[in-house]
Design a protein around this motif. Structure first.
Motif, PDB file in Angstrom:
ATOM      1  N   TRP A  83       0.669  -1.252  -0.153  1.00 44.58           N
ATOM      2  CA  TRP A  83       0.004  -0.405  -0.328  1.00 44.58           C
ATOM      3  C   TRP A  83       1.118   1.420  -0.063  1.00 44.58           C
ATOM      4  O   TRP A  83       0.465   2.320  -0.323  1.00 44.58           O
ATOM      5  N   GLY A  84       2.062   0.558   0.364  1.00 50.08           N
ATOM      6  CA  GLY A  84       2.697   2.278  -0.131  1.00 50.08           C
ATOM      7  C   GLY A  84       3.059   2.940   1.899  1.00 50.08           C
ATOM      8  O   GLY A  84       4.060   3.048   2.052  1.00 50.08           O
ATOM      9  N   ARG A  85       1.454   2.916   2.376  1.00 46.95           N
ATOM     10  CA  ARG A  85       1.740   3.889   3.382  1.00 46.95           C
ATOM     11  C   ARG A  85       0.890   2.247   4.799  1.00 46.95           C
ATOM     12  O   ARG A  85      -0.115   2.303   3.991  1.00 46.95           O
ATOM     13  N   PRO A  86       1.246   1.856   5.187  1.00 42.06           N
ATOM     14  CA  PRO A  86       0.406   1.050   6.304  1.00 42.06           C
ATOM     15  C   PRO A  86      -0.671   1.697   6.950  1.00 42.06           C
ATOM     16  O   PRO A  86      -0.484   2.878   7.428  1.00 42.06           O
ATOM     17  N   TYR A  87      -1.907   1.232   7.092  1.00 45.00           N
ATOM     18  CA  TYR A  87      -2.899   1.901   7.685  1.00 45.00           C
ATOM     19  C   TYR A  87      -2.901   2.031   8.982  1.00 45.00           C
ATOM     20  O   TYR A  87      -3.373   3.083   9.819  1.00 45.00           O
ATOM     21  N   LEU A  88      -2.401   0.795   9.287  1.00 47.48           N
ATOM     22  CA  LEU A  88      -2.540   1.448  11.244  1.00 47.48           C
ATOM     23  C   LEU A  88      -1.178   1.370  11.720  1.00 47.48           C
ATOM     24  O   LEU A  88      -0.019   1.069  11.183  1.00 47.48           O
ATOM     25  N   ASN A  89      -1.091   1.936  12.873  1.00 47.14           N
ATOM     26  CA  ASN A  89       0.183   1.889  13.939  1.00 47.14           C
ATOM     27  C   ASN A  89      -0.013   1.001  15.162  1.00 47.14           C
ATOM     28  O   ASN A  89      -0.842   0.548  15.038  1.00 47.14           O
ATOM     29  N   ARG A  90       1.252   1.360  15.377  1.00 45.34           N
ATOM     30  CA  ARG A  90       1.533   0.215  16.303  1.00 45.34           C
ATOM     31  C   ARG A  90       0.926   0.372  17.567  1.00 45.34           C
ATOM     32  O   ARG A  90       0.456  -0.730  18.472  1.00 45.34           O
ATOM     33  N   ARG A  91       0.498   1.138  18.176  1.00 46.12           N
ATOM     34  CA  ARG A  91      -0.176   1.545  18.737  1.00 46.12           C
ATOM     35  C   ARG A  91      -1.839   1.162  19.138  1.00 46.12           C
ATOM     36  O   ARG A  91      -2.550   0.273  19.833  1.00 46.12           O
ATOM     37  N   PHE A  92      -2.424   0.852  18.265  1.00 49.25           N
ATOM     38  CA  PHE A  92      -3.610  -0.511  17.901  1.00 49.25           C
ATOM     39  C   PHE A  92      -3.340  -0.952  18.368  1.00 49.25           C
ATOM     40  O   PHE A  92      -4.416  -1.916  18.597  1.00 49.25           O
ATOM     41  N   PHE A  93      -2.327  -1.954  17.591  1.00 50.33           N
ATOM     42  CA  PHE A  93      -2.883  -3.060  17.780  1.00 50.33           C
ATOM     43  C   PHE A  93      -2.441  -3.706  19.731  1.00 50.33           C
ATOM     44  O   PHE A  93      -2.926  -4.364  20.082  1.00 50.33           O
ATOM     45  N   SER A  94      -1.876  -2.836  20.836  1.00 49.09           N
ATOM     46  CA  SER A  94      -1.588  -2.701  21.930  1.00 49.09           C
ATOM     47  C   SER A  94      -3.528  -2.412  22.799  1.00 49.09           C
ATOM     48  O   SER A  94      -4.096  -3.081  23.193  1.00 49.09           O
ATOM     49  N   LEU A  95      -4.229  -1.698  22.005  1.00 52.65           N
ATOM     50  CA  LEU A  95      -5.674  -1.533  21.958  1.00 52.65           C
ATOM     51  C   LEU A  95      -5.809  -2.979  21.544  1.00 52.65           C
ATOM     52  O   LEU A  95      -6.726  -3.128  22.564  1.00 52.65           O
ATOM     53  N   LEU A  96      -5.629  -3.153  20.996  1.00 55.25           N
ATOM     54  CA  LEU A  96      -6.753  -4.169  20.110  1.00 55.25           C
ATOM     55  C   LEU A  96      -6.282  -5.498  21.201  1.00 55.25           C
ATOM     56  O   LEU A  96      -7.373  -6.121  22.038  1.00 55.25           O
ATOM     57  N   GLY A  97      -5.234  -5.819  21.706  1.00 60.26           N
ATOM     58  CA  GLY A  97      -4.663  -6.355  22.627  1.00 60.26           C
ATOM     59  C   GLY A  97      -5.460  -6.611  23.923  1.00 60.26           C
ATOM     60  O   GLY A  97      -5.882  -7.533  24.807  1.00 60.26           O
ATOM     61  N   ALA A  98      -5.154  -5.133  24.350  1.00 60.53           N
ATOM     62  CA  ALA A  98      -6.160  -4.948  25.630  1.00 60.53           C
ATOM     63  C   ALA A  98      -7.198  -5.387  25.950  1.00 60.53           C
ATOM     64  O   ALA A  98      -8.147  -4.870  26.651  1.00 60.53           O
ATOM     65  N   SER A  99      -8.023  -5.087  24.661  1.00 63.32           N
ATOM     66  CA  SER A  99      -9.391  -4.623  24.667  1.00 63.32           C
ATOM     67  C   SER A  99     -10.021  -6.133  24.210  1.00 63.32           C
ATOM     68  O   SER A  99     -11.287  -6.605  24.224  1.00 63.32           O
ATOM     69  N   LEU A 100      -9.844  -6.968  23.051  1.00 63.78           N
ATOM     70  CA  LEU A 100     -10.011  -7.963  22.209  1.00 63.78           C
ATOM     71  C   LEU A 100      -9.072  -9.104  22.851  1.00 63.78           C
ATOM     72  O   LEU A 100      -9.415  -9.519  21.479  1.00 63.78           O
ATOM     73  N   ALA A 101      -8.212  -9.329  23.336  1.00 61.07           N
ATOM     74  CA  ALA A 101      -7.177 -10.232  23.298  1.00 61.07           C
ATOM     75  C   ALA A 101      -7.350 -11.864  22.922  1.00 61.07           C
ATOM     76  O   ALA A 101      -6.943 -12.393  22.163  1.00 61.07           O
ATOM     77  N   ASP A 102      -9.469 -12.082  23.648  1.00 60.89           N
ATOM     78  CA  ASP A 102      -9.932 -13.319  23.403  1.00 60.89           C
ATOM     79  C   ASP A 102     -10.077 -13.772  22.368  1.00 60.89           C
ATOM     80  O   ASP A 102     -10.435 -14.647  21.936  1.00 60.89           O
ATOM     81  N   ARG A 103     -10.421 -12.132  21.309  1.00 55.93           N
ATOM     82  CA  ARG A 103     -10.735 -12.962  19.973  1.00 55.93           C
ATOM     83  C   ARG A 103      -9.493 -12.614  19.293  1.00 55.93           C
ATOM     84  O   ARG A 103      -9.472 -12.675  18.024  1.00 55.93           O
ATOM     85  N   CYS A 104      -8.514 -12.593  19.971  1.00 55.49           N
ATOM     86  CA  CYS A 104      -7.493 -12.599  18.677  1.00 55.49           C
ATOM     87  C   CYS A 104      -6.336 -13.714  18.875  1.00 55.49           C
ATOM     88  O   CYS A 104      -5.773 -14.103  19.727  1.00 55.49           O
TER      89      CYS A 104
END
Length: 377
Positions: free
Chosen positions: A235-256
Motif C-alpha cells: 500500500w505504500g503506507r500501512p493504515y494501522l499504527n503500533r498503538r492500535f495493536f496494543s489497544l486491540l490486545g488490551a480489549s479483545l485479546a481473547d478474540r485475537c
C-alpha cells in the motif's frame, strides 16, 4: 455522534452483536474504539467518525451504524475512483463522501445495526435514510455502505441505493473432524499439492500460535514489524499504527489469534486472525524471510485447522486472491449499496453496475465449477 466513545459500549454492542453465536469482532465497540483511540481514524486521516444512533421509545438505543466522512477512497476495498474522476470531469465534487464500513477491513457483516425484534427492518430503513439525510446536510456527494450482508442489500436496495456485488474467497467447514478429512474431499492432484506445500513450509520453520493472555507486547512488536514490511510494499503506507495493536490486545485479546513462524530462535513471520462466533477472520500477515509456501501455511492452512478444531463454520482470508481457490477457498459474493446525489453520475453508475453484477455472477459460477474438490458423479 462524532466518536464512538460518546456511545455507551453496552448499547452499541447490543445492536452490533446481539447473538454470541454469530459474534463479529469488527463490529464491536471495542474494535472501532481502538481504531479511534490509536488515531488511525479521525481528524487528518480522511476517516472522520459520524456514527449514527437511533433512539426508540424512552430513549433506548434501537440501532446504530458505523459511518465516516471520507476525503479520499483509500482503505475501502470497493473501488470508486473512476466515479470520483467522472464527477470531477463533469465539474462536480466527489469528496467528502460518507462511508458505512469498518475502516481498512473488507470483512462482510451487518452495517445497519438494528436491535432484533419486530421493528428491526424499520430500524434498518430509518438508519439508511438518516445516512442520506446526513450526506445532504454536510454536502457529501454520496453514501457508500460496503461489505454488508445479502439480506440488508436486498431489503435496502429499494430505498434509493444502487446495488453492487464483488468477490471474496472463503473456506466452508463441511463438518470436518480433521484437516485430513478436508483433504479427502479434494481431487488427488490438489490433495498432493497441499500436502507438499505444508511439508515444505513446516520443514523450514517452527509454527506456533498465541491467544488471550498468552499474547505479550513482545508478540505485538514482532507482528507489527511483519505488518509494516508487507503493508509498505502493498500500500505504500500501512493504515494501522503500533498503538492500535496494543489497544486491540488490551480489549479483545481473547478474540485475537497470532500465528507465528520461528527459525533459529527468531520470529520470522506472523499472521493475525480475529475469532468470531462462527468464523475465523484472517486479517494481516508479514515476513522478514522468504520461505516457499509459508504464506499459504500461516494464512490458509493454519486457519483451516483452527476452524476445524474449534467447530467454526468458515474461515475468511481477506479480499481478492484467486490463488486461494486451489487451497479450498471458494468464491463468495460480497455486497455494497451506493447512494449518489448527482443524477448524471447515478444514471451512469447504475448502467455500469448492472453489467458488473452479471459479470461477477458469471465469474463466481465458473470458478466454483473449476474448484479443487472432487467431482460428484
Amino acid at each position: 455522534m462524532p466518536r464512538i466513545d460518546a456511545i455507551p459500549a453496552e448499547a452499541w454492542d447490543a445492536c452490533a452483536n446481539p447473538d454470541a453465536a454469530t459474534y463479529n469482532p469488527f463490529l464491536s465497540h471495542a474494535f472501532l474504539d481502538a481504531l479511534e483511540k490509536a488515531g488511525t481514524v479521525g481528524q487528518g486521516t480522511g476517516w472522520v467518525p459520524h456514527h449514527l444512533v437511533l433512539e426508540g421509545p424512552g430513549g433506548a438505543v434501537a440501532g446504530v451504524m458505523p459511518l465516516y466522512a471520507k476525503t479520499h477512497s483509500q482503505g475501502e476495498y470497493v473501488f470508486d475512483h473512476a466515479w470520483a474522476e467522472a464527477l470531477h470531469r463533469a465539474g462536480g465534487r466527489y469528496y467528502p463522501k460518507l462511508q458505512g464500513a469498518v475502516p481498512f477491513t473488507p470483512v462482510p457483516g451487518r452495517r445497519f445495526l438494528a436491535r432484533p425484534g419486530p421493528m428491526q427492518a424499520e430500524t434498518e430503513r430509518l438508519l439508511a435514510h438518516a445516512a442520506v439525510a446526513l450526506a445532504d446536510r454536510i454536502e457529501a456527494s454520496s453514501v457508500h455502505v460496503t461489505f454488508l450482508t445479502e439480506g440488508e442489500w436486498k431489503r435496502l436496495g429499494g430505498e434509493g441505493f444502487l446495488q453492487r456485488t464483488g468477490q471474496q474467497f472463503h473456506w466452508r467447514n463441511a463438518g470436518y473432524a480433521t484437516f485430513d478429512d478436508f483433504l479427502a474431499t479434494l481431487s488427488s492432484r490438489k490433495r498432493k499439492q497441499l500436502r507438499k506445500e505444508r511439508a515444505e513450509a513446516q520443514a523450514a520453520v517452527e509454527i506456533f500460535s498465541v491467544t488471550g493472555d498468552e499474547i505479550t507486547e513482545a508478540h505485538w512488536d514482532a507482528f507489527f514489524a511483519f505488518y509494516m514490511d508487507t503493508g509498505s510494499r502493498k500500500w505504500g503506507r500501512p493504515y494501522l499504527n503500533r498503538r492500535f495493536f496494543s489497544l486491540l490486545g488490551a480489549s479483545l485479546a481473547d478474540r485475537c489469534l497470532l500465528i507465528f513462524a520461528r527459525r533459529a530462535g527468531q520470529l520470522v513471520a506472523g499472521a493475525l486472525n480475529l475469532i468470531g462466533g462462527d468464523c475465523l477472520y484472517g486479517r494481516y500477515w508479514g515476513t522478514t524471510e522468504h520461505h516457499p509456501f509459508l504464506h499459504f501455511e500461516l494464512c490458509y492452512y493454519q486457519a483451516i485447522e483452527y476452524a476445524i478444531a474449534h467447530g467454526l463454520a468458515r474461515a475468511e482470508a481477506g479480499a481478492q486472491g484467486e490463488h486461494k481457490l486451489a487451497r479450498g477457498y471458494l468464491p463468495e459474493t460480497t455486497y455494497s449499496l451506493h447512494w449518489l446525489a448527482d443524477p448524471r453520475l447515478e444514471a451512469a453508475v447504475a448502467r455500469y453496475l448492472a453489467e458488473e453484477r452479471g459479470e461477477v455472477a458469471e465469474i463466481n459460477a465458473l470458478l466454483r465449477e473449476h474448484g479443487p474438490f472432487k467431482r460428484v458423479p
